[in-house]
Design a protein around this motif. Structure first.
Motif, mmCIF file in Angstrom:
data_model
loop_
_atom_site.group_PDB
_atom_site.id
_atom_site.type_symbol
_atom_site.label_atom_id
_atom_site.label_comp_id
_atom_site.label_asym_id
_atom_site.label_seq_id
_atom_site.Cartn_x
_atom_site.Cartn_y
_atom_site.Cartn_z
ATOM 1 N N ALA A 178 -17.973 -44.990 7.777
ATOM 2 C CA ALA A 178 -18.682 -43.892 7.126
ATOM 3 C C ALA A 178 -18.420 -42.576 7.833
ATOM 4 O O ALA A 178 -18.249 -42.533 9.056
ATOM 5 C CB ALA A 178 -20.177 -44.192 7.102
ATOM 6 N N SER A 179 -18.424 -41.497 7.061
ATOM 7 C CA SER A 179 -18.233 -40.157 7.616
ATOM 8 C C SER A 179 -18.922 -39.137 6.729
ATOM 9 O O SER A 179 -19.319 -39.451 5.601
ATOM 10 C CB SER A 179 -16.737 -39.839 7.728
ATOM 11 N N GLY A 180 -19.047 -37.924 7.243
ATOM 12 C CA GLY A 180 -19.548 -36.824 6.419
ATOM 13 C C GLY A 180 -20.946 -36.338 6.748
ATOM 14 O O GLY A 180 -21.405 -35.377 6.142
ATOM 15 N N GLY A 181 -21.634 -36.977 7.683
ATOM 16 C CA GLY A 181 -22.968 -36.518 8.026
ATOM 17 C C GLY A 181 -22.941 -35.183 8.751
ATOM 18 O O GLY A 181 -21.890 -34.683 9.138
ATOM 19 N N GLY A 182 -24.128 -34.599 8.918
ATOM 20 C CA GLY A 182 -24.209 -33.323 9.624
ATOM 21 C C GLY A 182 -25.568 -32.689 9.441
ATOM 22 O O GLY A 182 -26.518 -33.317 8.974
ATOM 23 N N LEU A 183 -25.628 -31.426 9.828
ATOM 24 C CA LEU A 183 -26.862 -30.643 9.730
ATOM 25 C C LEU A 183 -26.756 -29.700 8.547
ATOM 26 O O LEU A 183 -25.754 -28.993 8.397
ATOM 27 C CB LEU A 183 -27.072 -29.859 11.031
ATOM 28 N N VAL A 184 -27.790 -29.676 7.722
ATOM 29 C CA VAL A 184 -27.794 -28.813 6.545
ATOM 30 C C VAL A 184 -29.211 -28.300 6.316
ATOM 31 O O VAL A 184 -30.184 -28.968 6.681
ATOM 32 C CB VAL A 184 -27.277 -29.586 5.311
ATOM 33 N N GLN A 185 -29.321 -27.128 5.726
ATOM 34 C CA GLN A 185 -30.631 -26.593 5.410
ATOM 35 C C GLN A 185 -31.175 -27.232 4.130
ATOM 36 O O GLN A 185 -30.403 -27.699 3.278
ATOM 37 C CB GLN A 185 -30.561 -25.079 5.237
ATOM 38 N N ALA A 186 -32.480 -27.236 4.011
ATOM 39 C CA ALA A 186 -33.112 -27.757 2.803
ATOM 40 C C ALA A 186 -32.553 -27.033 1.573
ATOM 41 O O ALA A 186 -32.360 -25.817 1.590
ATOM 42 C CB ALA A 186 -34.618 -27.576 2.876
ATOM 43 N N GLY A 187 -32.280 -27.809 0.544
ATOM 44 C CA GLY A 187 -31.679 -27.271 -0.661
ATOM 45 C C GLY A 187 -30.169 -27.340 -0.669
ATOM 46 O O GLY A 187 -29.545 -27.116 -1.724
ATOM 47 N N GLY A 188 -29.584 -27.655 0.461
ATOM 48 C CA GLY A 188 -28.132 -27.723 0.560
ATOM 49 C C GLY A 188 -27.575 -29.063 0.132
ATOM 50 O O GLY A 188 -28.302 -29.939 -0.359
ATOM 51 N N SER A 189 -26.263 -29.220 0.330
ATOM 52 C CA SER A 189 -25.558 -30.421 -0.114
ATOM 53 C C SER A 189 -24.685 -30.975 1.007
ATOM 54 O O SER A 189 -24.220 -30.232 1.878
ATOM 55 C CB SER A 189 -24.662 -30.104 -1.320
ATOM 56 N N LEU A 190 -24.464 -32.278 0.946
ATOM 57 C CA LEU A 190 -23.518 -32.968 1.814
ATOM 58 C C LEU A 190 -22.861 -34.079 1.008
ATOM 59 O O LEU A 190 -23.478 -34.619 0.075
ATOM 60 C CB LEU A 190 -24.209 -33.587 3.027
ATOM 61 N N ARG A 191 -21.658 -34.435 1.413
ATOM 62 C CA ARG A 191 -20.967 -35.557 0.771
ATOM 63 C C ARG A 191 -20.591 -36.568 1.837
ATOM 64 O O ARG A 191 -19.857 -36.242 2.777
ATOM 65 C CB ARG A 191 -19.714 -35.099 0.027
ATOM 66 N N LEU A 192 -21.091 -37.774 1.702
ATOM 67 C CA LEU A 192 -20.744 -38.861 2.609
ATOM 68 C C LEU A 192 -19.635 -39.700 1.979
ATOM 69 O O LEU A 192 -19.605 -39.872 0.766
ATOM 70 C CB LEU A 192 -21.956 -39.751 2.886
ATOM 71 N N SER A 193 -18.753 -40.203 2.828
ATOM 72 C CA SER A 193 -17.678 -41.052 2.336
ATOM 73 C C SER A 193 -17.608 -42.307 3.195
ATOM 74 O O SER A 193 -17.850 -42.258 4.405
ATOM 75 C CB SER A 193 -16.335 -40.325 2.383
ATOM 76 N N CYS A 194 -17.281 -43.429 2.574
ATOM 77 C CA CYS A 194 -17.169 -44.698 3.276
ATOM 78 C C CYS A 194 -15.847 -45.339 2.895
ATOM 79 O O CYS A 194 -15.624 -45.662 1.718
ATOM 80 C CB CYS A 194 -18.327 -45.607 2.899
ATOM 81 N N ALA A 195 -14.970 -45.497 3.861
ATOM 82 C CA ALA A 195 -13.679 -46.143 3.630
ATOM 83 C C ALA A 195 -13.822 -47.640 3.800
ATOM 84 O O ALA A 195 -14.332 -48.104 4.822
ATOM 85 C CB ALA A 195 -12.647 -45.597 4.606
ATOM 86 N N VAL A 196 -13.364 -48.405 2.806
ATOM 87 C CA VAL A 196 -13.456 -49.857 2.814
ATOM 88 C C VAL A 196 -12.067 -50.425 3.074
ATOM 89 O O VAL A 196 -11.120 -50.111 2.359
ATOM 90 C CB VAL A 196 -14.000 -50.378 1.478
ATOM 91 N N SER A 197 -11.930 -51.256 4.086
ATOM 92 C CA SER A 197 -10.628 -51.829 4.413
ATOM 93 C C SER A 197 -10.782 -53.307 4.738
ATOM 94 O O SER A 197 -11.887 -53.815 4.893
ATOM 95 C CB SER A 197 -9.993 -51.087 5.587
ATOM 96 N N GLY A 198 -9.651 -53.976 4.855
ATOM 97 C CA GLY A 198 -9.677 -55.397 5.178
ATOM 98 C C GLY A 198 -9.455 -56.240 3.953
ATOM 99 O O GLY A 198 -8.597 -55.935 3.132
ATOM 100 N N ARG A 199 -10.243 -57.272 3.781
ATOM 101 C CA ARG A 199 -10.064 -58.245 2.724
ATOM 102 C C ARG A 199 -10.598 -57.707 1.402
ATOM 103 O O ARG A 199 -11.567 -58.203 0.846
ATOM 104 C CB ARG A 199 -10.771 -59.537 3.081
ATOM 105 N N THR A 200 -9.993 -56.673 0.871
ATOM 106 C CA THR A 200 -10.533 -55.998 -0.304
ATOM 107 C C THR A 200 -9.918 -56.477 -1.604
ATOM 108 O O THR A 200 -10.092 -55.859 -2.639
ATOM 109 C CB THR A 200 -10.366 -54.489 -0.178
ATOM 110 N N PHE A 201 -9.151 -57.610 -1.578
ATOM 111 C CA PHE A 201 -8.696 -58.138 -2.843
ATOM 112 C C PHE A 201 -9.817 -58.867 -3.550
ATOM 113 O O PHE A 201 -9.731 -59.154 -4.732
ATOM 114 C CB PHE A 201 -7.500 -59.065 -2.657
#
Length: 124
Positions: free
Chosen positions: A5-28
Motif C-alpha cells: 500500500a502507498s499514498g497516505g499522508g497529511l491533508v486538511q479537512a475537506g481535502g483528498s488523497l488517493r491510496l494505491s495497493c499493488a497486488v503481486s504473487g499468485r495472482t492467476f
C-alpha cells in the motif's frame, strides 16, 4: 500473494488523497479485495470492497459518497480515492485480499493477505 500500500499522508479537512495497493504473487487466482482502517485505540473497521474483475463495489456507510474503490486489472492494483476527508478518517489504512471469493468481501476474518498500513492524517 503480496500487497503493497502507498499514498497516505497529511491533508486538511475537506481535502483528498488517493491510496494505491499493488497486488503481486499468485495472482492467476481470483481474489476479493478490500480496504480497512484502524484508528488509534480502535478496532480495525471495514471501509470498502471491490470484486476481482472490478465490476461491483460496496462501502461502509461512513464513507459512502466520499470514497471510491477501483480495480486496475492491467496494473494489478486496487485504489481508494478519498474525497471530502474528515478528521474522523484519520487512521492507518490497510488493503487486503481474500482467496475465498472473487466477489465482495466485508468481514476482515475472510481476508487471507494484508498489506502494511499507510497512515492518513486529516487535520481540522
Amino acid at each position: 500473494v503480496q500487497l503493497q500500500a502507498s499514498g497516505g499522508g497529511l491533508v486538511q479537512a475537506g481535502g483528498s488523497l488517493r491510496l494505491s495497493c499493488a497486488v503481486s504473487g499468485r495472482t492467476f487466482s481470483s481474489y476479493g479485495l478490500g480496504w480497512f482502517r484502524q484508528a488509534p485505540g480502535k478496532d480495525r473497521e471495514f471501509v470498502a470492497t471491490v470484486s476481482w474483475n472490478g465490476d461491483t463495489t460496496y462501502y461502509a456507510d461512513s464513507v459512502k459518497g466520499r470514497f471510491t474503490i477501483s480495480r486496475d486489472i492491467a496494473k494489478n492494483t486496487v485504489d481508494l480515492q478519498m474525497n471530502s476527508l474528515e478528521p474522523e478518517d484519520t487512521a492507518s489504512y490497510y488493503c487486503a485480499a481474500s482467496s475465498g471469493s472473487a466477489g465482495l468481501v466485508v468481514a476482515a476474518s475472510r481476508y487471507d493477505y494484508w498489506g502494511q498500513g499507510t497512515l492518513v492524517t486529516v487535520s481540522s
